[in-house]
Design a protein around this motif. Structure first.
Motif, PDB file in Angstrom:
ATOM      1  N   ALA A 285       0.840  -1.128  -0.051  1.00 46.79           N
ATOM      2  CA  ALA A 285      -0.015   0.066   0.045  1.00 46.79           C
ATOM      3  C   ALA A 285       0.823   1.321  -0.176  1.00 46.79           C
ATOM      4  N   GLN A 286       2.022   1.220   0.828  1.00 45.04           N
ATOM      5  CA  GLN A 286       3.026   2.523   0.740  1.00 45.04           C
ATOM      6  C   GLN A 286       3.680   2.638  -0.453  1.00 45.04           C
ATOM      7  N   TYR A 287       3.969   1.547  -1.257  1.00 44.45           N
ATOM      8  CA  TYR A 287       4.578   1.606  -2.663  1.00 44.45           C
ATOM      9  C   TYR A 287       3.527   2.177  -3.725  1.00 44.45           C
ATOM     10  N   TYR A 288       2.335   1.653  -3.599  1.00 41.04           N
ATOM     11  CA  TYR A 288       1.209   2.103  -4.311  1.00 41.04           C
ATOM     12  C   TYR A 288       1.004   3.748  -4.193  1.00 41.04           C
ATOM     13  N   ALA A 289       0.904   4.113  -3.073  1.00 45.68           N
ATOM     14  CA  ALA A 289       0.672   5.608  -2.669  1.00 45.68           C
ATOM     15  C   ALA A 289       1.962   6.231  -3.215  1.00 45.68           C
ATOM     16  N   TYR A 290       2.892   5.751  -3.185  1.00 48.81           N
ATOM     17  CA  TYR A 290       4.195   6.752  -3.638  1.00 48.81           C
ATOM     18  C   TYR A 290       4.157   6.787  -5.130  1.00 48.81           C
ATOM     19  N   VAL A 291       3.953   5.633  -5.819  1.00 50.51           N
ATOM     20  CA  VAL A 291       3.744   5.444  -7.344  1.00 50.51           C
ATOM     21  C   VAL A 291       2.895   6.353  -7.902  1.00 50.51           C
ATOM     22  N   SER A 292       1.605   6.346  -7.250  1.00 49.56           N
ATOM     23  CA  SER A 292       0.574   7.254  -7.817  1.00 49.56           C
ATOM     24  C   SER A 292       0.818   8.653  -7.495  1.00 49.56           C
TER      25      SER A 292
END
Length: 294
Positions: A285-292
């Motif tokens: 979830a943290q990685y997805y937020a960072y990419v978005s």
């Protein structure tokens, strides 16, 4: 005037050989004497040395004898301390000492095992002396550590009764109570009048309850005194005070049952599963937020 010398007179001058051997012999004679004297001196010195050595011979002999005595004493000490036969010698001596010494004169107790307190001795003397003064029954209590000469306490109690009171008249109103501390057992015996006064029921109950139960818990004072009170009550015709019973001391098990184990296993699985989900979902979830954001 001419002096004519005869051949006999000239012979000493011109023929000295016959006289010279005499001189030589006389001169050598002291030497030979001196040599002959040295031999006995040497032999006498040897004899003197041998005689001087002879008194010194007992020294190693006495030392050897002392060593032998020391080894013998050491062997005796080791035998006394470590011999299996002598280890049980105290028990053998105790049994036969009790038999040979006879009944106690001032007390009613022969505490050969050394397990009775002074208070118990005093209480027994007061209780049993009162019984003897009122009912003319004499009871002796004996404690021993171990029996080796007899198979059990009953045979030993009978042997004590026969040795202390040889005739039926002497042992008619006498009672003997034996407690063996190492074997946790006891026995009660006595003359015909004593057995009849106590009764077979109380005798069996005392032997099976008071003596072994309390001896197993190492409550020797209580075992002896409770037996005495029970016998006295039976002779006096009073109600039986009863005796102790074996306690059923069951220890709780520390192991979990099958149901408890299954329940704990289910709870553990839920906790582990939740931790795994958190460990994988949170980083994703943290990685997805960072990419978005980019």
């Amino acid at each position: 005037m001419e002096t004519i010398l005869s051949p006999h007179s000239l012979s000493p001058l011109f023929n000295p050989k016959p006289s010279s051997p005499k001189i030589l012999l006389s001169s050598l004679q002291p030497k030979s004497n001196s040599l002959s004297l040295t031999k006995p001196i040497i032999s006498s010195l040897k004899k003197h040395q041998l005689q001087s050595l002879k008194p010194s011979l007992p020294i190693p002999t006495s030392w050897f004898s002392y060593a032998q005595q020391g080894l013998a004493a050491l062997a005796l000490t080791l035998a006394l301390n470590f011999s299996p036969l002598l280890l049980s010698g105290n028990a053998l001596a105790s049994e036969f000492d009790v038999l040979n010494e006879g009944p106690p004169k001032e007390t009613y107790v022969v505490d050969d095992a050394g397990v009775l307190s002074r208070v118990t001795r005093s209480d027994l003397k007061r209780l049993l002396s009162d019984l003897e003064s009122r009912k003319n029954f004499h009871i002796n209590f004996i404690t021993v550590r171990k029996l080796t000469s007899k198979a059990d306490a009953f045979e030993y109690a009978d042997q004590v009764l026969e040795r202390w009171y040889p005739s039926v008249e002497e042992g008619n109103n006498k009672g003997i109570v034996v407690l063996v501390t190492s074997q946790k057992e006891g026995a009660v015996t006595g003359g015909p009048a004593f057995v009849q006064a106590v009764g077979e029921t109380i005798l069996d109950a005392t032997v099976s309850e008071n003596l072994p139960v309390l001896a197993t818990e190492e409550k020797y004072n209580e075992a002896v005194y409770s037996s005495a009170k029970r016998l006295v009550a039976a002779i006096d015709g009073l109600p039986d005070p009863g005796g102790p019973t074996f306690k059923d001391n069951k220890r709780e098990s520390n192991f979990k049952t099958k149901e408890e184990t299954e329940e704990k296993r289910g709870q553990f699985s839920l906790v582990v599963g939740g931790l795994l989900v958190i460990a994988f979902v949170v980083p994703m979830a943290q990685y997805y937020a960072y990419v978005s954001r980019k």
